[in-house]
Design a protein around this motif. Structure first.
Motif, PDB file in Angstrom:
ATOM      1  N   VAL A 146      91.113  58.513  50.933  1.00  0.00           N
ATOM      2  CA  VAL A 146      92.183  59.666  50.668  1.00  0.00           C
ATOM      3  C   VAL A 146      93.264  59.093  49.524  1.00  0.00           C
ATOM      4  CG1 VAL A 146      93.806  61.150  51.274  1.00  0.00           C
ATOM      5  CG2 VAL A 146      91.608  61.198  52.465  1.00  0.00           C
ATOM      6  N   TYR A 147      93.640  57.752  49.873  1.00  0.00           N
ATOM      7  CA  TYR A 147      94.791  56.955  48.956  1.00  0.00           C
ATOM      8  C   TYR A 147      94.066  56.815  47.609  1.00  0.00           C
ATOM      9  CZ  TYR A 147      98.319  53.861  47.808  1.00  0.00           C
ATOM     10  OH  TYR A 147      99.465  53.524  47.061  1.00  0.00           O
ATOM     11  N   ARG A 148      93.006  56.287  47.516  1.00  0.00           N
ATOM     12  CA  ARG A 148      92.273  56.265  46.100  1.00  0.00           C
ATOM     13  C   ARG A 148      92.170  57.280  45.514  1.00  0.00           C
ATOM     14  NH1 ARG A 148      89.139  52.713  49.225  1.00  0.00           N
ATOM     15  NH2 ARG A 148      87.236  54.121  49.399  1.00  0.00           N
ATOM     16  N   SER A 149      91.734  58.383  46.280  1.00  0.00           N
ATOM     17  CA  SER A 149      91.584  59.957  45.430  1.00  0.00           C
ATOM     18  C   SER A 149      92.719  60.440  45.071  1.00  0.00           C
ATOM     19  CB  SER A 149      90.989  61.133  46.605  1.00  0.00           C
ATOM     20  OG  SER A 149      89.637  60.424  46.831  1.00  0.00           O
ATOM     21  N   ARG A 150      93.984  60.194  45.670  1.00  0.00           N
ATOM     22  CA  ARG A 150      95.203  60.766  45.594  1.00  0.00           C
ATOM     23  C   ARG A 150      95.789  59.868  44.222  1.00  0.00           C
ATOM     24  NH1 ARG A 150      98.612  63.138  48.998  1.00  0.00           N
ATOM     25  NH2 ARG A 150     100.213  61.873  48.514  1.00  0.00           N
ATOM     26  N   LEU A 151      95.609  58.585  44.105  1.00  0.00           N
ATOM     27  CA  LEU A 151      96.134  57.924  42.855  1.00  0.00           C
ATOM     28  C   LEU A 151      95.137  58.551  41.696  1.00  0.00           C
ATOM     29  CD1 LEU A 151      96.417  54.131  44.011  1.00  0.00           C
ATOM     30  CD2 LEU A 151      97.911  56.029  43.880  1.00  0.00           C
ATOM     31  N   LEU A 181      99.959  58.442  55.428  1.00  0.00           N
ATOM     32  CA  LEU A 181      98.321  58.276  55.482  1.00  0.00           C
ATOM     33  C   LEU A 181      98.344  56.894  56.470  1.00  0.00           C
ATOM     34  CD1 LEU A 181      97.273  58.363  51.603  1.00  0.00           C
ATOM     35  CD2 LEU A 181      96.242  59.835  53.475  1.00  0.00           C
ATOM     36  N   GLY A 182      98.139  57.296  57.559  1.00  0.00           N
ATOM     37  CA  GLY A 182      97.991  56.259  58.827  1.00  0.00           C
ATOM     38  C   GLY A 182      99.236  55.776  59.308  1.00  0.00           C
ATOM     39  N   GLN A 183     100.450  56.337  58.850  1.00  0.00           N
ATOM     40  CA  GLN A 183     101.768  56.050  59.693  1.00  0.00           C
ATOM     41  C   GLN A 183     101.786  56.848  60.821  1.00  0.00           C
ATOM     42  OE1 GLN A 183     101.493  56.535  56.151  1.00  0.00           O
ATOM     43  NE2 GLN A 183     101.503  54.349  55.875  1.00  0.00           N
TER      44      GLN A 183
END
Length: 620
Positions: A272-277, A315-317
């Motif tokens: 998801v982090y990659r997708s958001r960037l 995201l994971g926090q």
């Protein structure tokens, strides 16, 4: 007398008119669910070079509620969430239908700017619940609007929009972010060709979670040309990323019960982090093109460009794979960058501000005297801070020098969810989610204190514990501190107008001492009895909507306030709200947003557009 003054005087004597400087334009770019704490801004090179390097980044800008519809209503009305009563994204708590039924759409930002002589336009996402069932209920006040409609708003490759409340139009073969960029540039070209000052809001849906037929979901869908970007990016492994039991067990609400994230959940957070960037690369292109057009038209130096988001994201926090809706910094601390007249370049400021401050700031830019501002505004203009971002900071407030934004109110009602495939297994969505929070943003003393509807409490010293891991609420020596924070929270949970701007002004110990202006001052032992005996924040039960009887007591009592408080003197009652949205009939498995479409014209966009048919609209 200077040469220019002499010249102007001669022209005046000769009867030759000299045009007065034009009032500044405002371009407001707002993303959806963009993080600040997870470094998304660092991956947007045009934003960095054109706004951050040539403007000021404010690192302590917050929202009163980390959810789309409530946050947007606070921005547009200049009121905190408990006063707009738009407390969630769907009925009965919130939605566009509730916004209209409450009558707040008749008295908000575009109307005020119109009265000041500005042309106002809006492109993109306006508010949750605007869709096929109610698109013809035109968003009032805007001279021009072109709005994303549900249920297609989260399908990035099926962009459907309604222009000025007319029949929705489908832009076949285009990605939604490209459509918004092309439309925004077309309108901006029109606006900059007129003498009238303007306010243009550009509100892409990115990087909100999206939908794509037969493709992995629970993530934003990037433009095709960015699908391979950032191949090695991973969600930042902050200290509160997937924390151990010794921290998690002491959290409150539904957060404390989350199990450790396994490898599958961690891999999902990275995906998801990659997708958001990747998705935000399309927004970065909007920034680049907007700045280039303003420069080309010669108005860049007379235009404020503001970049922000409606709420943050985690995201994971705290073991939460993905989502928002909590009071933690990841969810409520927002990206906020300003470039414009008088705003110094390449400056970072820790002066606190809120979304409720933006409406009065825009009125200040427009030259509207403060005496003519709506009386119900809870925010303040922060234009002076934009012009002098190093003049003061929250450190001054913590030291007792006074700054009303030392204290920020955050609140939540309604269900909360985890935006991940495994959400159901983790117990999502959660019902016992309502809470009240006070956040103090001093650099010497910095705290966050939360009371959940279950009665659980969380207290973090964010100066020493910026990742909000060590809950101090149960430690005995925190009692004096929490008594002060409780009193401050009692004020802010129902504040209106000046009491939101300066909540300390309502806390008046009968000691004969000076007026309280900060936590540091209030910690004097002389005030121990006053704060120890102060009424406590509490809930009768955990409801998913705002209910004054469920959240008693109040300070001051609601019956002492105009209209019974909670903003009710300035909005209609909204007991019944119709569902909104519609039914999808369009579908595509394709990705759009090709390299060729990076430079697609407005003419080419219009060539592939078509209005939805009667059958497509009737499928409700």
């Amino acid at each position: 007398m200077t040469l220019i003054v002499v010249l102007l005087a001669c022209l005046a004597l000769a009867g030759i008119g000299v045009a007065a400087p034009t009032r500044p334009n405002i371009v407001f770019i707002m993303t959806d669910d963009q993080d600040r704490r997870l470094n998304s801004l660092a991956h947007m090179p045009f934003l960095q070079s054109e706004l951050v390097a040539k403007g000021t980044e404010f690192t302590k800008h917050y929202t009163n509620q980390a959810l789309c519809c409530p946050s947007r209503s606070t921005l547009l009305r200049g009121q905190t969430v408990h006063n707009t009563n738009l407390t969630n994204v769907s009925q009965p708590g919130g939605s566009y239908n509730k916004w209209v039924l409450s009558g707040q759409d008749k008295d908000y930002l575009p109307h005020w700017l119109n009265a000041a002589g500005y042309r106002t336009e809006y492109i993109g996402k306006i508010m949750n619940g605007y869709g096929l069932s109610n698109y013809n209920v035109k968003s009032k006040g805007w001279d021009w609007s072109d709005l994303l409609v549900e249920p297609y708003i989260d399908d990035y490759n099926l962009p459907v929009m309604s222009q000025n409340g007319q029949r929705p139009v489908f832009y076949d073969g285009f990605h939604q972010t490209d459509v918004i960029r092309i439309k925004a540039l077309n309108r901006l070209n029109n606006l900059t060709s007129q003498a009238t000052p303007f306010f243009l809001a550009i509100a892409p849906f990115t990087p909100h979670v999206g939908f794509q037929q037969d493709k992995p979901s629970h993530r934003p869908i990037p433009l095709q040309r960015h699908l391979e970007d950032f191949p090695n990016a991973k969600a930042p492994r902050t200290p509160n990323f997937n924390p151990p039991d010794k921290y998690q067990a002491n959290a409150g609400g539904w957060v404390k019960d989350l199990l450790p994230m396994n490898n599958t959940a961690i891999d999902f957070a990275d995906f998801v982090y990659r997708s958001r960037l990747q998705a935000l690369a399309g927004v970065d292109e909007i920034v680049a093109d907007v700045v280039a057009l303003l420069e080309q038209k010669g108005v860049i130096n007379n235009t404020y460009i503001i970049f922000t988001s409606d709420n943050g994201y985690h995201l994971g926090q705290h073991r939460m794979p993905a989502g928002k809706s909590l009071f933690y910094n990841e969810d409520t601390n927002l990206p906020f960058v300003v470039r414009g007249p008088g705003v110094p370049a390449n400056v970072t400021s820790d002066i606190p501000s809120l979304h409720i401050d933006l409406a009065p700031t825009f009125l200040n830019i427009a030259g509207v005297p403060e005496a003519d501002w709506p009386v119900f505004l809870d925010g303040r203009s922060v234009l002076p801070q934009w012009h002098d971002p190093k003049s003061s900071s929250a450190a001054g407030a913590a030291a007792g020098q006074g700054n009303s934004k030392e204290s920020i109110n955050i609140e939540y009602w309604g269900r909360a969810g985890i935006e991940a495939p495994s959400a159901g297994k983790l117990g999502s969505p959660f019902d016992s989610t309502t809470y009240k929070t006070i956040r103090l943003l001093g650099t010497q003393q910095s705290w966050v204190y939360t009371v959940w509807c279950s009665g659980e409490k969380e207290l973090y010293n964010t100066a020493e514990d910026p990742y909000e891991l060590v809950n101090l609420a149960q430690i005995a020596n925190s009692t004096r501190l929490t008594s002060r924070l409780n009193a401050l929270l009692m004020v802010t949970k129902s504040c209106e107008q000046n009491s939101c701007r300066d909540p300390w002004s309502l806390l008046k110990p009968d000691t004969g001492g000076p007026r309280l202006v900060s936590l540091t001052q209030a910690m004097d032992k002389a005030y121990d009895e006053f704060f120890a005996n102060f009424v406590k924040v509490s809930f009768d039960t955990c409801l998913t909507i705002q209910s004054d009887t469920n959240e008693t007591p109040y300070f001051p009592p609601l019956n002492e306030l105009l209209g019974g408080g909670l903003g009710r003197a300035y909005r209609n009652a909204t007991d019944v709200i119709k569902p909104a949205g519609g039914v999808r009939t369009l579908s595509t498995p394709n990705y759009y947003g090709t390299k060729a479409q990076r430079n697609a014209s407005f003419k080419s966009l219009r060539a592939v557009s078509r209005p939805l048919t009667d059958a497509e609209l009737a499928a409700q």
